[in-house]
Design a protein around this motif. Sequence first.
Motif, PDB file in Angstrom:
ATOM      1  N   PHE A  47       0.755  -1.248  -0.185  1.00 20.63           N
ATOM      2  CA  PHE A  47       0.297   0.196   0.562  1.00 20.63           C
ATOM      3  C   PHE A  47       0.847   1.046  -0.401  1.00 20.63           C
ATOM      4  O   PHE A  47       1.016   1.475   0.791  1.00 20.63           O
ATOM      5  N   ALA A  48       0.752   2.084  -0.709  1.00 23.79           N
ATOM      6  CA  ALA A  48       1.521   3.327  -1.302  1.00 23.79           C
ATOM      7  C   ALA A  48       1.542   4.367  -0.193  1.00 23.79           C
ATOM      8  O   ALA A  48      -0.110   4.695   0.095  1.00 23.79           O
ATOM      9  N   THR A  49       1.759   5.119   0.245  1.00 24.66           N
ATOM     10  CA  THR A  49       1.673   6.270   0.816  1.00 24.66           C
ATOM     11  C   THR A  49       2.523   7.229   1.253  1.00 24.66           C
ATOM     12  O   THR A  49       3.837   7.099   0.413  1.00 24.66           O
ATOM     13  N   GLY A  50       2.284   8.698   1.620  1.00 23.97           N
ATOM     14  CA  GLY A  50       2.756   9.349   1.560  1.00 23.97           C
ATOM     15  C   GLY A  50       3.778   9.213   3.020  1.00 23.97           C
ATOM     16  O   GLY A  50       3.372   8.843   3.634  1.00 23.97           O
ATOM     17  N   VAL A  51       4.153  10.604   2.779  1.00 21.67           N
ATOM     18  CA  VAL A  51       5.705  10.137   4.444  1.00 21.67           C
ATOM     19  C   VAL A  51       4.986  11.537   5.235  1.00 21.67           C
ATOM     20  O   VAL A  51       5.364  12.538   4.533  1.00 21.67           O
ATOM     21  N   SER A  54       4.233   7.121   8.603  1.00 22.48           N
ATOM     22  CA  SER A  54       3.892   7.017   7.689  1.00 22.48           C
ATOM     23  C   SER A  54       1.899   6.225   7.873  1.00 22.48           C
ATOM     24  O   SER A  54       1.276   5.432   6.398  1.00 22.48           O
ATOM     25  N   SER A  55       2.196   6.066   9.018  1.00 24.11           N
ATOM     26  CA  SER A  55       0.504   5.664   8.873  1.00 24.11           C
ATOM     27  C   SER A  55      -0.274   7.043   9.296  1.00 24.11           C
ATOM     28  O   SER A  55      -0.916   6.563  10.808  1.00 24.11           O
ATOM     29  N   ASN A  58      -3.277   9.681   8.583  1.00 24.59           N
ATOM     30  CA  ASN A  58      -4.118   9.901   7.390  1.00 24.59           C
ATOM     31  C   ASN A  58      -5.424  10.776   8.358  1.00 24.59           C
ATOM     32  O   ASN A  58      -5.726  10.662   9.074  1.00 24.59           O
ATOM     33  N   PHE A  96      -2.387   9.285  13.113  1.00 26.71           N
ATOM     34  CA  PHE A  96      -1.114   8.863  12.910  1.00 26.71           C
ATOM     35  C   PHE A  96      -0.848   7.611  14.177  1.00 26.71           C
ATOM     36  O   PHE A  96      -1.608   7.671  15.521  1.00 26.71           O
ATOM     37  N   VAL A 141       6.439   9.348  -1.614  1.00 26.65           N
ATOM     38  CA  VAL A 141       6.066   7.745  -1.799  1.00 26.65           C
ATOM     39  C   VAL A 141       7.040   7.042  -1.300  1.00 26.65           C
ATOM     40  O   VAL A 141       7.710   6.831  -1.086  1.00 26.65           O
ATOM     41  N   PHE A 148       6.532   2.586  -0.785  1.00 26.15           N
ATOM     42  CA  PHE A 148       6.126   1.644  -1.118  1.00 26.15           C
ATOM     43  C   PHE A 148       7.113   0.399  -1.110  1.00 26.15           C
ATOM     44  O   PHE A 148       8.472   0.772  -1.724  1.00 26.15           O
ATOM     45  N   TYR A 186      11.421   4.956  -1.265  1.00 31.39           N
ATOM     46  CA  TYR A 186      10.916   5.703  -1.669  1.00 31.39           C
ATOM     47  C   TYR A 186      11.176   5.682  -3.004  1.00 31.39           C
ATOM     48  O   TYR A 186      11.333   4.399  -3.833  1.00 31.39           O
TER      49      TYR A 186
END
Length: 182
Positions: free
Chosen positions: A18-22, A40-41, A43, A54, A153, A155, A159
């Motif tokens: 699951f790709a996330t922002g940082v 990265s948690s 939301n 977070f 990003v 994943f 990065y």
Amino acid sequence: MQDAPFDQARFRQALGRFATGVAVVTALAPDGGRLGITVSSFNSVSLLPPLILFSIARRANSFPAWQAARHYAVNVLSEAQEALSDRFAKPGGDRWDGVATIDGRSGIPLLAGSLAVLECAAHARHPGGDHEIFVGEVETLRIGETPAPRPLVFFSGRYRRLDTAGEAHLAPSDSLFPKSWA
């Protein structure tokens, strides 16, 4: 898809798909020291009231100070801030040495050059296994003025960069996402 017995390593690998922002969350400890941790948690939880979340590992050395923090800021990182992500992801050392900051509304250090910064009041905390989930109510936000922002990003354990040659698509009009998010 392969079906194999469940184990912690495979669980972590599946979550990495699951790709996330940082982001780097910043705060002040009760003694006035600066706190910072890469997550990265991050939301969104709610628009009304504006809530985010977070999580932080309970084993983190600074965990008790995070539990005592009454305000914190989520600094959404750009590709150009990869070194900051690495710096705040590692335990120990002076994470703040040479880092350009701006004072936030409640004195929290904000990371200069972030794509967005959400300053929050602590709203709630919830147990989350080996982590604790922090919910913050957004009081102030700042949006960076970068002409063509490129997010950092993460994943599959690395990065990544977004492909700018591809076409961007808007969310469907009947989507659950507010039109302003598209």
